[in-house]
Design a protein around this motif. Structure first.
Motif, mmCIF file in Angstrom:
data_model
loop_
_atom_site.group_PDB
_atom_site.id
_atom_site.type_symbol
_atom_site.label_atom_id
_atom_site.label_comp_id
_atom_site.label_asym_id
_atom_site.label_seq_id
_atom_site.Cartn_x
_atom_site.Cartn_y
_atom_site.Cartn_z
ATOM 1 N N LEU A 200 0.831 -1.201 0.000
ATOM 2 C CA LEU A 200 0.000 0.000 0.000
ATOM 3 C C LEU A 200 0.868 1.254 0.000
ATOM 4 N N ALA A 201 1.965 1.231 0.741
ATOM 5 C CA ALA A 201 2.858 2.394 0.761
ATOM 6 C C ALA A 201 3.407 2.674 -0.635
ATOM 7 N N ASP A 202 3.809 1.617 -1.329
ATOM 8 C CA ASP A 202 4.313 1.793 -2.701
ATOM 9 C C ASP A 202 3.217 2.318 -3.621
ATOM 10 N N TYR A 203 2.017 1.793 -3.430
ATOM 11 C CA TYR A 203 0.891 2.205 -4.274
ATOM 12 C C TYR A 203 0.544 3.672 -4.057
ATOM 13 N N LEU A 204 0.478 4.092 -2.791
ATOM 14 C CA LEU A 204 0.174 5.488 -2.504
ATOM 15 C C LEU A 204 1.263 6.412 -3.031
ATOM 16 N N THR A 205 2.505 5.945 -2.966
ATOM 17 C CA THR A 205 3.606 6.739 -3.512
ATOM 18 C C THR A 205 3.391 6.979 -5.001
ATOM 19 N N SER A 206 2.957 5.939 -5.705
ATOM 20 C CA SER A 206 2.721 6.091 -7.145
ATOM 21 C C SER A 206 1.583 7.067 -7.413
ATOM 22 N N LEU A 225 -0.267 8.637 3.180
ATOM 23 C CA LEU A 225 0.983 7.890 3.050
ATOM 24 C C LEU A 225 1.892 8.149 4.242
ATOM 25 N N ALA A 226 2.004 9.395 4.662
ATOM 26 C CA ALA A 226 2.871 9.735 5.786
ATOM 27 C C ALA A 226 2.409 9.037 7.063
ATOM 28 N N ARG A 227 1.087 9.037 7.303
ATOM 29 C CA ARG A 227 0.570 8.362 8.498
ATOM 30 C C ARG A 227 0.825 6.860 8.444
ATOM 31 N N LEU A 228 0.648 6.272 7.269
ATOM 32 C CA LEU A 228 0.904 4.840 7.112
ATOM 33 C C LEU A 228 2.362 4.513 7.431
ATOM 34 N N GLU A 237 11.731 7.939 9.143
ATOM 35 C CA GLU A 237 12.505 8.792 8.240
ATOM 36 C C GLU A 237 11.736 9.031 6.944
ATOM 37 N N ASP A 238 11.148 7.956 6.404
ATOM 38 C CA ASP A 238 10.361 8.111 5.174
ATOM 39 C C ASP A 238 9.123 8.957 5.424
ATOM 40 N N ALA A 239 8.494 8.738 6.588
ATOM 41 C CA ALA A 239 7.310 9.539 6.924
ATOM 42 C C ALA A 239 7.678 11.014 7.023
ATOM 43 N N ALA A 240 8.828 11.306 7.615
ATOM 44 C CA ALA A 240 9.246 12.701 7.787
ATOM 45 C C ALA A 240 9.395 13.401 6.437
ATOM 46 N N THR A 241 9.878 12.683 5.450
ATOM 47 C CA THR A 241 10.036 13.277 4.119
ATOM 48 C C THR A 241 8.702 13.803 3.597
ATOM 49 N N HIS A 242 7.659 13.024 3.792
ATOM 50 C CA HIS A 242 6.349 13.438 3.296
ATOM 51 C C HIS A 242 5.721 14.504 4.188
ATOM 52 N N ALA A 253 -0.732 21.591 7.343
ATOM 53 C CA ALA A 253 0.443 22.069 8.082
ATOM 54 C C ALA A 253 0.389 21.706 9.562
ATOM 55 N N ASP A 254 -0.769 21.869 10.194
ATOM 56 C CA ASP A 254 -0.866 21.568 11.629
ATOM 57 C C ASP A 254 -0.553 20.102 11.907
ATOM 58 N N ALA A 255 -1.158 19.222 11.115
ATOM 59 C CA ALA A 255 -0.916 17.782 11.301
ATOM 60 C C ALA A 255 0.538 17.441 11.003
ATOM 61 N N ALA A 256 1.109 18.089 9.984
ATOM 62 C CA ALA A 256 2.499 17.817 9.614
ATOM 63 C C ALA A 256 3.446 18.205 10.749
ATOM 64 N N ARG A 257 3.232 19.402 11.312
ATOM 65 C CA ARG A 257 4.119 19.836 12.402
ATOM 66 C C ARG A 257 3.979 18.936 13.625
ATOM 67 N N ALA A 258 2.747 18.555 13.950
ATOM 68 C CA ALA A 258 2.541 17.677 15.101
ATOM 69 C C ALA A 258 3.259 16.341 14.906
#
Length: 425
Positions: A200-206, A225-228, A237-242, A253-258
């Motif tokens: 699923l992570a690969d699929y969402l990336t695509s 994808l980031a939450r997954l 580390e991969d989640a942080a990139t997204h 932005a709020d969810a990303a910073r949290a």
């Protein structure tokens, strides 16, 4: 052939149940290319055939001729539906219907309903799915195609309890309609149940990388994808990139910073951690308590372990602007300025503390520390004496102030006027 037909018809006139005669007449018509004649003979045979199984076999032969030779698919379906209603479905009907798909130019709902019903009655579900897959592939209308895939999904879930299969077909549906939130929820559910989350992570990336995806939807997909990656796959580390890519998106932005605060803290990446905390606080100034906590934590890590003391001091200034009389903040800021040996900044902070201190005893202690800063040298001794006098005016006989004044009396080269002033005090 004419004489043979006459002879065979004579046989039937004497005994209309001479089945071989019907087959012979049918063969003659077929050999002559007379499809309609062959069909007519089979219909006559059907009229006099009585046994259920026998009628089913005749109807199958009739259906085959109608569909494959006469191109009359509707007529063929009529015969097979009647056979089913009579309980006379002959062996070979399913094979014929499955082969018939190769001769159909469009999807016939009647055909689909009949062949899937017969496969279900035979306890065969995979062929049912194959029919729906064929129908989806033949459909040019996106809505119709989606409907066929939805039927596949129902077989996978309601009939087979097959999460892996449900996940696979849902991937196709999301590919077609990535904006449908219920499909994405379904996708996550079955991916977890089928242990397909890495896929699923690969699929969402695509999907995120697709050029034709609406930007607002891309934000949603990247968040999914980031939450997954963060919560299910433990790939911070991969989640942080997204999440970093989402920091600049107003809706995320709020969810990303949290999320980044938690990730960077766990990874002990203190620099980005402090940066995100400061950004979070700046976006939450309407929540002073939350902003204070974020800035205070940023100042803590900038001080230790990062030892970026000047940056920490800048953060403390932000907090003081936000909550001017917070004793914990002011104490920490003062400690930091002492480490920086920044007399000018320390003086400014101490004067601020004097202004906001409500308790005379606390104010006296702060003025004593301020006097110590001013008396550290010879250039501002008079100002230091003024602070000590101020302490004594509020708290007569203040021990600390008296000790400081007495020490001044022993300073060599003290100006006579200042010495007199100290002595009088």
């Amino acid at each position: 052939p004419g004489d043979a037909l006459d002879a065979l018809e004579s046989v039937l006139s004497l005994d209309p149940k001479q089945w071989d005669a019907y087959r012979s007449i049918e063969s003659i018509h077929f050999a002559e290319g007379d499809t309609e004649g062959a069909i007519a003979v089979i219909r006559r045979e059907l009229e006099v055939t009585e046994g259920t199984a026998e009628r089913g076999a005749v109807r199958l032969r009739l259906a085959q001729l109608l569909a494959l030779e006469a191109g009359n698919v509707a007529g063929a379906l009529d015969q097979l539906e009647e056979a089913r209603a009579e309980g006379a479905v002959a062996e070979g009907v399913l094979e014929f219907l499955d082969d018939l798909r190769g001769h159909l130019d469009t999807v016939s709902e009647r055909y689909v309903e009949l062949v899937t019903a017969l496969h279900r009655e035979a306890g065969e579900l995979d062929p049912v799915i194959a029919v729906y897959q064929w129908a989806a592939g033949m459909s040019e209308d996106p809505e119709a195609r989606s409907g066929w895939f939805d039927r596949i999904y129902k077989v996978r879930t309601e009939d087979q309890d097959n999460d892996r299969g449900a996940y696979a077909v849902t991937k196709i549906m999301v590919q077609m309609e990535p904006g449908r939130a219920e499909l994405r929820e379904r996708l996550f559910f079955h991916a977890e149940a089928a242990n397909e989350e890495p896929d699923l992570a690969d699929y969402l990336t695509s999907l995120v990388e697709r050029d034709d995806v609406d930007e607002a939807l891309r934000v949603v997909l990247r968040g999914d994808l980031a939450r997954l990656l963060q919560e299910r796959l433990e790939r911070p580390e991969d989640a942080a990139t997204h999440w970093e890519a989402l920091r600049g998106e107003a809706d995320a932005a709020d969810a990303a910073r949290a999320a980044l605060v938690g990730i960077y803290r766990d990874l002990e990446r203190w620099g980005p951690y402090a940066e995100v905390l400061r950004e979070d606080a700046e976006n939450r100034l309407d929540e002073p308590v939350a902003a204070r906590e974020a800035l205070l934590e940023a100042a803590r890590v900038l001080t230790d372990p990062l030892e970026r003391l000047e940056d920490a001091a800048a953060v403390y200034r932000q907090i003081v602007d936000l909550v001017p009389d917070d004793e914990e903040v002011l104490d920490r800021f003062e400690e930091l300025l002492l480490r920086l040996e920044s007399a000018e900044d320390l003086e400014g902070l101490l004067r601020h503390r004097i202004d906001v201190a409500a308790d005379p005893e606390i104010r006296g202690e702060i003025r004593l520390r301020l006097a110590g800063v001013l008396l550290d040298g010879t250039e501002r001794l008079a100002e230091g004496v003024i602070e000590l006098q101020g302490i004594l005016s509020e708290q007569a006989g203040h021990e600390g102030a008296m000790v400081q004044l007495e020490a001044l009396l022993g300073v060599e080269g003290l100006e006579e006027d200042l010495l007199r002033e100290v002595g009088q005090t």
